[in-house]
Design an enzyme around this catalytic site. Structure first.
Site, PDB file in Angstrom:
ATOM      1  N   CYS A 541       0.817  -1.215   0.000  1.00  0.00           N
ATOM      2  CA  CYS A 541       0.000   0.000   0.000  1.00  0.00           C
ATOM      3  C   CYS A 541       0.849   1.263   0.000  1.00  0.00           C
ATOM      4  O   CYS A 541       0.450   2.285  -0.548  1.00  0.00           O
ATOM      5  CB  CYS A 541      -0.963  -0.007   1.182  1.00  0.00           C
ATOM      6  SG  CYS A 541      -0.161  -0.082   2.797  1.00  0.00           S
ATOM      7  N   HIS A 832      -1.782   1.436   7.206  1.00  0.00           N
ATOM      8  CA  HIS A 832      -2.313   1.256   5.849  1.00  0.00           C
ATOM      9  C   HIS A 832      -2.414   2.619   5.177  1.00  0.00           C
ATOM     10  O   HIS A 832      -3.008   3.555   5.710  1.00  0.00           O
ATOM     11  CB  HIS A 832      -3.683   0.584   5.884  1.00  0.00           C
ATOM     12  CG  HIS A 832      -4.269   0.360   4.528  1.00  0.00           C
ATOM     13  ND1 HIS A 832      -3.671  -0.441   3.582  1.00  0.00           N
ATOM     14  CD2 HIS A 832      -5.396   0.844   3.937  1.00  0.00           C
ATOM     15  CE1 HIS A 832      -4.395  -0.460   2.484  1.00  0.00           C
ATOM     16  NE2 HIS A 832      -5.460   0.319   2.678  1.00  0.00           N
TER      17      HIS A 832
END
Length: 917
Positions: A541, A832
């Site tokens: 990510c 994230h």
């Protein structure tokens, strides 16, 4: 994630409401907002006690403040059912049928239904295959059905929704519909399980069938309850939901004909019905009783065919008949539980004033939740319940001497297992030894309730917690893995798998031709949706969000795609540049999607370039990725920054390091009132958010470090100050949309802060001076510098001479300010990374990107990227620091909260300079 966010997670769920009448609301930004009767909305502040409440209207995404008298609160178990119903009037009608809604929500899988494919269509035959939300985080409950008979082939899918499989059915036979479009299908008062008998479904709405029909008024319903190998009859004296429980499970209170009960008619201190003696009372879910047949009313207790029968206990008394080959048997019964029952009392007369029970829903395929809540002490299967038993399968093989035959050695706590044949399914919650048992025993929480089950206790000693009648103790050697699921997959090298044929269906094309980015509506149409953006894989990510921010809608960094290099000396550099341009950037801009196998190839090159071997499988930071990427591409640094005492230094990005105490920014001259603001503001401002803008942070960082830009950058990457979730300096950081760097440039013309003449002096101490607009750069011409520092409070200041271009300058300066535009923000939450990207000139032109928004499959599955429009963040970016500090934090939508509270990296560009570069 911050401690504030953790605390918000522990709060109760936000309440849902239906608007009870048509309302008009005036909004400063959107004008008059018309809200229709039946619109559904969600509260945005949990502690409001006034007559007004901030709510978000789900039908139009408007954030409005409404009087409570217009809001009808929805039961928590019904709001999800009503949310996907498109017609507001239909919602109101359904709300008056709460029992029907709960009955439909509790239907078992494969239940026969009528379904209305569209408002103009007749009812079609179908079977229920799925009930629940369609995406992660959604609260809307939809019904997945498989069309049958003449309707087969008129569906929209095979049970897959946005790349995620919800159920399985033939192609073009699957359909997802709200509760308003389904009806129960029955035949002669019973559920009809065959579609062949109804070739022409009726146009009217069929009556809902019931598992236990209601008799005429003043008549008492007779039911049977299975217990210990017998069916015990009785009369229903209560039917309904249990008071004080959030569960939608229907319960019945039964007055038994024989003294085998354990309930006195009360539940948590509230009397549900009159029971003469606890030995004759029973409170059970409606799914555990059945209608009493006429042949049973005048005959002794009979053996039901489907009841699990215990084996005779190890005593000399005659026991029940031998069980069938497919039924489990009890291997051990605690001796202290062989209680002698009291003589039966004469059954009481029927209560003529007892109201007939309401319609009962059909049984569920899985057991309902127990009425006992987690915060209350659990009893051992009820105060007078049946004893805790140890079970062994009827067909189990003899164990070896060590007692660990079969798969017992492979099982552990948390393993999904099955016992008996036909099997009972459950999860192992405890493994250990029980008194008198020489081998390991497993405590299992069953999927379905069992009359002989417990709540996790054995002989009065608790070993684990589970709902009543769901606990079972079995010898570990008699457990086997759940056959409904495949065996655990062998660990796979995910790096190699990403470049294998496994990703063939998710592949993306190579594009040789240079593809410029698109803007505005064209960009939104290209990117918006599922399987859009860059697919994430194996902690990627950080790379996905950074590349999407840099290249999806902006060309200011395109020069790195064409930076000249020597193919003979820099093979890796040329390969990486070709891969980045033709496999990632160009396909992304042309097709809106890039497969994870393409970025994995780039990660391999980054890992080979760097001594750190974690680029292909470990979590990294965007700055670490950018530094390594630019080093691999052999490009010149983006920034040239000079200190007062040192030579210019080059870098690719800049980390903001503000002082420990940043001067508070002044509020706007005319702050908006809570009534006229387009954003919900806290009034009175008792607890304001600590807010800083990127403009203030950059100026503070440069002035306190004595830094200047040697030249105006074409692309500026700024890292936000972050000190971990427990030491956040700011509650929110406001990304400045137009960043002014004029006064941060070295050797350039700058205006005096007072008279706008040529500035020759700059003072750090004046920057923090509370008497002269703190938090702003202070630069003076020679005259103003003398006057300002002649004041006794500023005599100790040490202004510094600034460098100016050669030439003669006099009078006020009229020079163009050097500004940079915000084009992307990368955010982080719980390790994230996601991105917000500006895709057009309008304030509402913003996209949100998540490379791992959903997932298909398990460990060896695939991440599904998603891009969606989020125009609402533009309203918050238009606020000043003072206005944003007054925003009610609880009113922030998820997208706005992530942008303002979790910003990690802000990206700016100067389009004119980018063309030159």
């Amino acid at each position: 994630m911050s401690g504030v966010n953790e605390q918000m997670k522990r709060r109760r769920p936000l309440k849902m409401f239906l608007i009870s009448s048509d309302v008009k609301v005036q909004d400063e930004l959107d004008g008059t907002i018309r809200l229709q009767r039946g619109f559904i909305c969600q509260e945005q502040e949990q502690r409001s006690r006034g007559d007004f409440l901030w709510v978000k209207v789900l039908d139009n995404n408007a954030m409005v403040k409404l009087e409570r008298k217009f809001l009808h609160e929805l039961p928590p178990d019904l709001s999800g059912l009503l949310e996907p119903v498109a017609d507001p009037d239909a919602r109101l009608k359904l709300l008056s049928k709460t029992l029907l809604l709960r009955q439909l929500a509790s239907l078992p899988l494969d239940a026969p239904l009528w379904v209305q494919i569209s408002p103009q269509d007749e009812l079609a035959e179908a079977e229920l295959k799925y009930v629940g939300p369609t995406t992660r985080g959604s609260s809307a409950v939809l019904f997945g059905v498989q069309l049958k008979g003449s309707a087969a082939g008129k569906g929209l899918s095979n049970g897959t929704f946005r790349g995620h499989r919800l159920f399985s059915c033939p192609d073009a036979c699957g359909l997802l519909v709200p509760v308003s479009l389904i009806r129960l299908r029955r035949c002669n008062g019973k559920h009809h399980h065959s579609s062949s008998n109804h070739p022409n479904p009726p146009h009217h709405h069929p009556q809902q069938s019931q598992s236990v029909p209601v008799t005429a008024q003043n008549q008492v319903q007779r039911v049977c309850f299975p217990m210990e190998d017998n069916l015990h009859p009785g009369e229903v004296h209560f039917c309904g939901l249990l008071p004080g429980c959030n569960s939608s499970v229907m319960y019945v209170g039964v007055l038994l004909d024989h003294a085998v009960g354990n309930w006195d008619g009360f539940f948590r201190g509230e009397q549900l019905c009159h029971i003469p003696s606890p030995d004759y009372g029973l409170l059970v879910p409606v799914t555990k009783v059945s209608l009493e047949s006429k042949s049973h009313r005048h005959s002794p207790a009979q053996h039901p065919k489907s009841i699990l029968r215990p084996a005779p206990p190890p005593i000399s008394k005659p026991g029940p008949s031998s069980p069938s080959a497919s039924a489990p048997k009890v291997a051990l019964m605690p001796p202290d539980k062989q209680a002698v029952r009291p003589p039966p009392l004469p059954p009481p007369k029927p209560l003529n004033k007892q109201l007939p029970p309401p319609p009962l829903p059909p049984p569920k395929p899985v057991s309902p939740t127990t009425p006992t809540e987690a915060d209350q002490p659990l009893q051992t299967n009820g105060e007078h319940g049946p004893p805790s038993l140890l079970w062994t399968p009827d067909n189990g093989e003899a164990a070896g001497e060590d007692g660990e035959a079969g798969q017992g050695g492979e099982l552990e706590v948390g393993s999904m297992v099955e016992v008996n044949d036909p099997p009972l399914f459950g999860v192992i919650r405890w493994i250990g030894r029980l008194g008198g048992i020489t081998e390991s025993v497993a405590g299992i929480e069953l999927d379905q309730e069992l009359s002989a089950g417990t709540d996790g206790s054995y002989l009065g000693e608790r070993h684990f917690r589970c709902p009543a009648n769901k606990g079972l103790f079995v010898k570990l050697r008699n457990c086997r893995r759940d056959s409904r699921f495949p065996a655990p997959e062998t660990p796979v090298n995910q790096v190699e798998r990403c470049n294998s044929i496994a990703f063939a269906e998710w592949g993306s094309e190579r594009v040789e031709d240079h593809t410029p980015p698109v803007e505005g509506d064209e960009a939104r149409e290209l990117y918006e949706g599922w399987k859009r953006g860059i697919q994430g894989h194996l902690n990627s990510c950080y790379l996905d969000a950074t590349l999407f921010s840099l290249f999806s809608c902006c060309s200011s960094a395109d020069w790195v795609l064409f930076w000249p290099s020597d193919p003979e000396q820099d093979q890796n550099s040329k390969h990486a540049q070709d891969l980045l341009r033709c496999e990632v950037v160009n396909p992304l801009r042309r097709f809106g999607y890039v497969c994870a196998s393409k970025t994995m190839a780039l990660r391999r090159l980054l890992e080979a370039e760097n001594s750190d071997k974690g680029f292909t499988n470990q979590e990294k930071d965007p700055e670490e990725f950018l530094n390594t990427l630019f080093q691999l591409l052999r490009v010149e640094p983006l920034l040239k920054i000079r200190s007062m005492t040192q030579q210019p230094q080059e870098c690719h990005l800049y980390q903001l390091f503000p002082p420990t105490t940043l001067p508070s920014s002044p509020s706007s001259p005319l702050p908006l009132s809570p009534i006229h603001s387009p954003i919900p503001l806290s009034s009175p401002p008792s607890t304001r958010m600590r807010v800083a803008s990127v403009q203030a942070l950059l100026e503070s960082s440069f002035i306190h470090s004595g830094l200047k830009f040697v030249e105006a950058p074409s692309c500026l990457v700024l890292l936000m100050p972050r000190f971990g979730k427990d030491f956040k300096m700011f509650d929110a950081i406001l990304p400045t949309q137009s960043l002014d760097i004029t006064d941060l440039l070295d050797d350039t013309l700058r205006q005096c802060s007072i008279c706008q003449a040529l500035a020759e002096w700059e003072c750090l101490q004046c920057y923090d001076d509370p008497d002269i607009t703190p938090g702003h750069l202070k630069q003076y011409c020679h005259t103003c510098n003398t006057q300002v520092h002649s004041h006794r409070k500023r005599e100790s200041h040490s202004p510094v001479k600034v460098s100016i271009p050669e030439g003669s300058w006099s009078g006020p300066l009229h020079c163009t300010r050097q500004r940079m535009s915000l084009f992307a923000v990368t955010c982080i939450e719980t390790s994230h990374y996601v991105s917000f990207v500006k895709h057009g000139p309008l304030p509402t032109d913003w996209l949100f990107f998540d490379s791992m928004a959903d997932r298909e499959g398990g460990e060896n599955g695939f991440n599904i990227p998603q891009v969606r429009a989020c125009p609402e963040v533009g309203r918050f970016l238009s606020l000043s620091e003072g206005e944003l500090s007054r925003v009610d934090a609880s009113s922030l939508r998820e997208s706005a909260r992530r942008l303002l509270c979790d910003a990690y990296m802000c990206l700016y560009h100067s389009p004119d300079l980018s063309l030159y570069k």
